[in-house]
Design a protein around this motif. Structure first.
Motif, mmCIF file in Angstrom:
data_model
loop_
_atom_site.group_PDB
_atom_site.id
_atom_site.type_symbol
_atom_site.label_atom_id
_atom_site.label_comp_id
_atom_site.label_asym_id
_atom_site.label_seq_id
_atom_site.Cartn_x
_atom_site.Cartn_y
_atom_site.Cartn_z
ATOM 1 N N SER A 30 -53.263 23.831 -10.485
ATOM 2 C CA SER A 30 -52.290 24.438 -9.571
ATOM 3 C C SER A 30 -52.789 25.685 -8.874
ATOM 4 C CB SER A 30 -50.984 24.786 -10.296
ATOM 5 O OG SER A 30 -50.502 23.684 -11.003
ATOM 6 N N ILE A 31 -54.069 25.968 -8.987
ATOM 7 C CA ILE A 31 -54.535 27.211 -8.361
ATOM 8 C C ILE A 31 -54.390 27.142 -6.847
ATOM 9 C CG2 ILE A 31 -56.973 26.554 -8.154
ATOM 10 C CD1 ILE A 31 -57.599 29.461 -8.968
ATOM 11 N N GLU A 32 -54.357 25.918 -6.301
ATOM 12 C CA GLU A 32 -54.241 25.801 -4.840
ATOM 13 C C GLU A 32 -52.896 26.351 -4.361
ATOM 14 O OE1 GLU A 32 -54.276 23.374 -6.929
ATOM 15 O OE2 GLU A 32 -52.555 22.056 -6.588
ATOM 16 N N ILE A 33 -51.890 26.311 -5.243
ATOM 17 C CA ILE A 33 -50.573 26.841 -4.849
ATOM 18 C C ILE A 33 -50.661 28.335 -4.560
ATOM 19 C CG2 ILE A 33 -48.216 27.236 -5.674
ATOM 20 C CD1 ILE A 33 -48.466 24.609 -7.200
ATOM 21 N N ASN A 34 -51.326 29.059 -5.456
ATOM 22 C CA ASN A 34 -51.456 30.504 -5.252
ATOM 23 C C ASN A 34 -52.417 30.816 -4.108
ATOM 24 O OD1 ASN A 34 -49.796 30.567 -7.424
ATOM 25 N ND2 ASN A 34 -51.070 31.921 -8.666
ATOM 26 N N SER A 35 -53.438 29.981 -3.946
ATOM 27 C CA SER A 35 -54.373 30.217 -2.852
ATOM 28 C C SER A 35 -53.673 30.067 -1.507
ATOM 29 C CB SER A 35 -55.541 29.229 -2.925
ATOM 30 O OG SER A 35 -56.211 29.332 -4.151
ATOM 31 N N VAL A 36 -52.837 29.034 -1.400
ATOM 32 C CA VAL A 36 -52.084 28.835 -0.159
ATOM 33 C C VAL A 36 -51.191 30.046 0.099
ATOM 34 C CG1 VAL A 36 -50.239 27.492 0.916
ATOM 35 C CG2 VAL A 36 -52.128 26.312 -0.202
ATOM 36 N N ALA A 37 -50.509 30.492 -0.956
ATOM 37 C CA ALA A 37 -49.629 31.661 -0.808
ATOM 38 C C ALA A 37 -50.421 32.859 -0.301
ATOM 39 C CB ALA A 37 -48.965 31.986 -2.142
ATOM 40 N N GLY A 38 -51.600 33.054 -0.859
ATOM 41 C CA GLY A 38 -52.429 34.180 -0.442
ATOM 42 C C GLY A 38 -52.826 34.085 1.021
ATOM 43 N N LEU A 39 -53.239 32.876 1.422
ATOM 44 C CA LEU A 39 -53.638 32.693 2.823
ATOM 45 C C LEU A 39 -52.464 32.945 3.756
ATOM 46 C CD1 LEU A 39 -55.945 29.520 2.748
ATOM 47 C CD2 LEU A 39 -56.594 31.864 3.311
ATOM 48 N N VAL A 40 -51.306 32.367 3.420
ATOM 49 C CA VAL A 40 -50.137 32.525 4.283
ATOM 50 C C VAL A 40 -49.744 33.994 4.364
ATOM 51 C CG1 VAL A 40 -47.689 31.981 4.556
ATOM 52 C CG2 VAL A 40 -49.292 30.187 3.859
ATOM 53 N N SER A 97 -51.537 36.527 4.048
ATOM 54 C CA SER A 97 -52.475 37.380 4.778
ATOM 55 C C SER A 97 -52.644 36.904 6.220
ATOM 56 C CB SER A 97 -53.826 37.450 4.049
ATOM 57 O OG SER A 97 -54.240 36.184 3.613
ATOM 58 N N GLY A 98 -51.696 36.094 6.674
ATOM 59 C CA GLY A 98 -51.720 35.691 8.077
ATOM 60 C C GLY A 98 -52.838 34.721 8.400
ATOM 61 N N ARG A 99 -53.307 33.990 7.397
ATOM 62 C CA ARG A 99 -54.397 33.038 7.638
ATOM 63 C C ARG A 99 -53.930 31.609 7.399
ATOM 64 N NH1 ARG A 99 -58.608 35.693 3.646
ATOM 65 N NH2 ARG A 99 -59.809 33.815 4.069
ATOM 66 N N ALA A 100 -52.681 31.340 7.780
ATOM 67 C CA ALA A 100 -52.107 30.030 7.515
ATOM 68 C C ALA A 100 -52.936 28.909 8.140
ATOM 69 C CB ALA A 100 -50.672 29.970 8.025
ATOM 70 N N SER A 101 -53.633 29.226 9.216
ATOM 71 C CA SER A 101 -54.412 28.183 9.879
ATOM 72 C C SER A 101 -55.558 27.695 8.995
ATOM 73 C CB SER A 101 -54.962 28.719 11.204
ATOM 74 O OG SER A 101 -55.799 29.833 10.944
ATOM 75 N N GLU A 102 -55.914 28.467 7.962
ATOM 76 C CA GLU A 102 -57.023 28.056 7.102
ATOM 77 C C GLU A 102 -56.559 27.203 5.922
ATOM 78 O OE1 GLU A 102 -59.608 31.364 6.033
ATOM 79 O OE2 GLU A 102 -58.793 32.447 7.760
ATOM 80 N N VAL A 103 -55.242 27.041 5.801
ATOM 81 C CA VAL A 103 -54.720 26.358 4.616
ATOM 82 C C VAL A 103 -55.293 24.944 4.487
ATOM 83 C CG1 VAL A 103 -52.636 25.335 3.629
ATOM 84 C CG2 VAL A 103 -52.614 27.710 4.377
ATOM 85 N N GLN A 104 -55.248 24.201 5.605
ATOM 86 C CA GLN A 104 -55.684 22.813 5.534
ATOM 87 C C GLN A 104 -57.141 22.704 5.090
ATOM 88 O OE1 GLN A 104 -53.433 20.216 5.982
ATOM 89 N NE2 GLN A 104 -55.136 19.251 4.892
#
Lengths: 176, 44
Positions: A150-160, A162-169
Motif C-alpha cells: 500500500s505504499i503507493e497510496i501514500n506516494s500518490v497523496a504526497g504527489l498530489v 505537492s502539486g505534482r498530480a500529473s506524475e501520479v500515473q
C-alpha cells in the motif's frame, strides 16, 4: 464462589504460593497476542516485570501492547520509565509522538535511529504532516523498491499534496 | 432533475503504514519447550 480455573493469570495474594514460572507467563502472553487481546497482554507483561524487572522482551511486549491498545500516553510513559535499560525504544517513541502530533519531537527521536524501511516510512508520514513535501517524496522515492504494501497510496497523496498530480500515473506505472 | 453527478476533489488518503512495523518480539525461546516434540528432535 468457585475459583475460576484461570486465576493463575492474576498475581496471587498469598505469599505462600510461588509466583508463576516466567515460561508460563510468556506462554500466556503469547496467546493473548495471538488473540489480539492487547489489554491482557499488557497485564501479563507487567507480571513478568514484577518478577524480572528490566526483562527486554517483557518491556517490548508491554510497549507494543499499549500502542496496539491505543494507549499511546501509557506507552510513552512506559518508554520514559525504561530509560535506564540499555535497549533502544527510539522507533516506538517516535511513533507515539507522531500519534500525538508532536511532530518535531518525533523527528528528533527518529534521528538517532538507523535508517530502515520502518524508520523511513514513519519519517515520511511525519514530513507529510509537517507539509515538507519534497523531503517526504524523497523518502518514497527511496522506498519504491522495498515492496511495502500500500505504499503507493501514500506516494500518490504526497504527489498530489505537492502539486505534482500529473506524475501520479507515471509513478504508479513504475511501481507495477 | 435529478442533477448529474459531479466529481469533486478530495484530500488524498494517507495510511499509517508505520503502524505495521510496530511488532511484538518473538517469544518462541521464552516459552516452555514442548516435551520432545517433532521440532525439538530435529534440533538435537
Amino acid at each position: 464462589m468457585a475459583p475460576k480455573p484461570k486465576d493463575k493469570l492474576k498475581p496471587s495474594p498469598s505469599s505462600s504460593q510461588p509466583p508463576p514460572a516466567i515460561e508460563d507467563l510468556f506462554t500466556s502472553l503469547s496467546k493473548h497476542i495471538q488473540r489480539s487481546d492487547f489489554e491482557q497482554a499488557a497485564k501479563v507483561a507487567d507480571q513478568v516485570l514484577s518478577i524480572a524487572p528490566g526483562d527486554e522482551d517483557a518491556i517490548r511486549c508491554k510497549v507494543v501492547a499499549l500502542i496496539k491498545d491505543d494507549r499511546i500516553e501509557d506507552a510513552l510513559s512506559m518508554i520514559q520509565s525504561s530509560q535506564k535499560v540499555p535497549f533502544d525504544f527510539g522507533f516506538f517513541k517516535a511513533y507515539c509522538l507522531y500519534r500525538q502530533n508532536k511532530l518535531d519531537e518525533a523527528l528528533e527521536s527518529l534521528k538517532r535511529q538507523e535508517g530502515n524501511s520502518a524508520t523511513m516510512l514513519l519519517e515520511s508520514q511525519i514530513l507529510y504532516r509537517l507539509g515538507k513535501m519534497d523531503a517526504c517524496m524523497d523518502i518514497y522515492q527511496k522506498l519504491q523498491k522495498s515492496k511495502i504494501d500500500s505504499i503507493e497510496i501514500n506516494s500518490v497523496a504526497g504527489l498530489v499534496a505537492s502539486g505534482r498530480a500529473s506524475e501520479v500515473q507515471r509513478m504508479l506505472d513504475t511501481l507495477r | 432533475f435529478p442533477p448529474a453527478f459531479q466529481a469533486t476533489p478530495r484530500n488524498p488518503i494517507v495510511l499509517d503504514l508505520a503502524y505495521n512495523f510496530i511488532e511484538f518480539p518473538s517469544l518462541e525461546n521464552r516459552m516452555k519447550k514442548d516435551k520432545k516434540g517433532f521440532i525439538s528432535r530435529l534440533w538435537r
